[in-house]
Design an enzyme around this catalytic site. Structure first.
Site, short mmCIF file in Angstrom:
data_model
loop_
_atom_site.label_atom_id
_atom_site.label_comp_id
_atom_site.label_asym_id
_atom_site.label_seq_id
_atom_site.Cartn_x
_atom_site.Cartn_y
_atom_site.Cartn_z
CD GLU A 16 -35.54 4.42 25.89
OE1 GLU A 16 -35.57 3.92 27.02
OE2 GLU A 16 -35.08 3.82 24.89
CG HIS A 75 -31.81 6.01 33.33
ND1 HIS A 75 -31.11 5.07 32.62
CD2 HIS A 75 -32.94 5.41 33.76
CE1 HIS A 75 -31.81 3.94 32.63
NE2 HIS A 75 -32.91 4.12 33.30
CB SER A 137 -36.12 0.62 37.03
OG SER A 137 -37.12 0.28 36.14
CG HIS A 292 -65.58 10.27 7.17
ND1 HIS A 292 -64.73 9.88 8.17
CD2 HIS A 292 -66.04 9.14 6.62
CE1 HIS A 292 -64.69 8.55 8.21
NE2 HIS A 292 -65.48 8.09 7.27
C1 HCA Z 1 -32.36 0.30 28.58
C2 HCA Z 1 -32.85 0.80 29.91
C3 HCA Z 1 -34.29 1.16 29.97
C4 HCA Z 1 -34.51 1.58 31.42
C5 HCA Z 1 -35.91 1.77 31.83
C6 HCA Z 1 -36.05 2.17 33.27
C7 HCA Z 1 -35.21 -0.02 29.60
O1 HCA Z 1 -31.96 1.13 27.77
O2 HCA Z 1 -32.38 -0.89 28.41
O3 HCA Z 1 -35.10 2.67 33.86
O4 HCA Z 1 -37.14 1.95 33.82
O5 HCA Z 1 -35.92 0.07 28.62
O6 HCA Z 1 -35.15 -1.02 30.32
O7 HCA Z 1 -34.56 2.23 29.10
CU CU Z 2 -35.98 1.95 27.63
#
Ligand code: HCA
Ligand code: CU
Length: 375
Positions: A16, A75, A137, A292
């Site tokens: 991410e 991922h 997911s 404070h």
């Molecule tokens: C994206 C994918 C993800 C995946 C999250 C996950 C999101 O870049 O859109 O695998 O749980 O935010 O949905 O990062």
């Molecule tokens: Cu994400």
């Protein structure tokens, strides 16, 4: 509501985080990040799909074969080609995703729920035969109707995955909604539950916390929260949230490494640490107003939710401003070895306040004044 001790961090700075507009890590940087995260003690390190680029595949292989304590995940799309590449690169687990909301199904892949489940079945069977941990997911979970979500998760749970993931892909979920959805899913599946939350409306940390309260077992974080747009739940922010509740919840991590992690990533992506960042903001443990500082000097807990020394940081008391109190001035004089009576400290304070009304002051000038008032 209690947060269980049995939860794991899925650290996704190397996936991410690479989607942050300003991020571009080289191989050596990826390795340095993975090693520092491993030293900190995250349970999982998530890396960009090997299908993304040749270097992504090489770095996944390098880091996955490094015998880190953390399990190295990649991922991937729920697709046989990506799954095969993940196995070839030695990933110890895959975090797969498939978009399930109507908006994304329309704009992205056009599959029905039945088609999604059928495709997942083939990929999951392949991965299981290679002994790879699997998380599935539903991308955009919080814009997916709950019956659809439950249908997909139950089918996937029955295929024998380790975890299903709920993703607040566009950062719209409220903490209460996250609690409710995770709670319902918790009752519907046997496998573990991961939560991934974006910060578009400022709730990423609160949402991650609510997910834990509702029974999530895995939380996605990145250093400083870097990710798509304005990012996701920050590692340091979630640690701060949990440590305030109960320091035992995070005692297994090497908390003193948080400043090093935040500085490393800030440096790699070319940003300063945000002024309002938990734990590592330059002013996170700076006390200013007289009311404070007076109390903090007697008892730090009066205005500190977190002990800075837990994270290798120190508190500071700012004195070069008009809100200063005489206790803080007296304390500063003691630090400098200057003998000031209460009366002298009070007069020095009055002088500093008057000067600060006229112009900005700095610490050195204030120290100089303290020497004058002692004479
Ligand atoms: C994206 C994918 C993800 C995946 C999250 C996950 C999101 O870049 O859109 O695998 O749980 O935010 O949905 O990062
Ligand atoms: Cu994400």
């Amino acid at each position: 509501m209690i947060v269980p001790n049995r939860f794991a961090l899925v650290e996704t700075t190397l996936r991410e985080g690479e989607q942050f507009a300003q991020a571009r890590f080289g191989s050596e940087q990826r390795l340095a990040i993975a090693e520092l995260l491993d030293a900190f003690g995250v349970e999982f390190i998530e890396m960009t799909s090997p299908a993304a680029s040749p270097q992504s595949a090489r770095d996944l292989e390098l880091i996955a074969r490094r015998s880190l304590r953390a399990r190295v995940l990649t991922h991937i799309r729920c697709h046989p080609d990506d799954a095969r590449l993940a196995v070839e690169c030695g990933a110890q687990g895959v975090n797969m995703l498939f978009a399930t909301s109507e908006q994304l199904r329309r704009a992205s892949h056009g599959r029905s729920l039945d088609e999604i489940i059928a495709e997942a079945e083939a990929v999951i069977a392949y991965l299981r035969s290679h002994d790879v941990q699997i998380r599935f997911s539903c991308e955009d979970s919080f814009r997916t109707p709950l019956p659809d979500l439950l249908r997909v998760y139950c089918a996937i749970d029955n295929l024998g995955v380790q975890r299903i993931g709920l993703a607040d892909t566009v950062g719209i979920a409220t903490p209460r909604e996250v609690y409710e959805v995770v709670h319902i899913v918790r009752q519907a599946v046997r496998c573990d539950i991961e939560f991934h939350g974006h910060n578009d409306s400022g709730c990423a940390t609160a949402n991650a916390f609510c997910a834990l309260e509702a029974g999530a077992t895995h939380i996605d974080v990145s250093v400083l929260g870097i990710g798509e747009r304005n990012g996701i739940t920050p590692l340091g922010g979630l640690i701060a949230r949990l440590a305030v509740l109960d320091a035992n919840l995070v005692a297994r991590y090497d908390l003193a490494l948080i400043p090093e992690l935040d500085h490393l990533i800030a440096d790699f992506v070319g940003i300063p640490i945000p002024f309002n960042n938990c734990i590592t903001s330059p002013t996170a443990f700076t006390h200013k107003a007289g009311l404070h500082t007076n109390a903090v000097l007697r008892d730090p807990q009066s205005y500190e939710a977190l002990d800075p020394s837990l994270f290798g940081r120190r508190r500071t008391v700012a004195i070069a401003h008009k809100l200063v109190g005489w206790h803080a001035i007296a304390e500063r004089a003691r630090e400098l070895g200057i003998a000031l009576s209460e009366n002298q400290a009070r007069r020095a304070t009055a002088r500093i306040k008057a000067l600060a009304d006229e112009r900005p002051l700095d610490g050195e000038e204030v120290d100089g004044l303290l020497y004058e008032y002692a004479e």
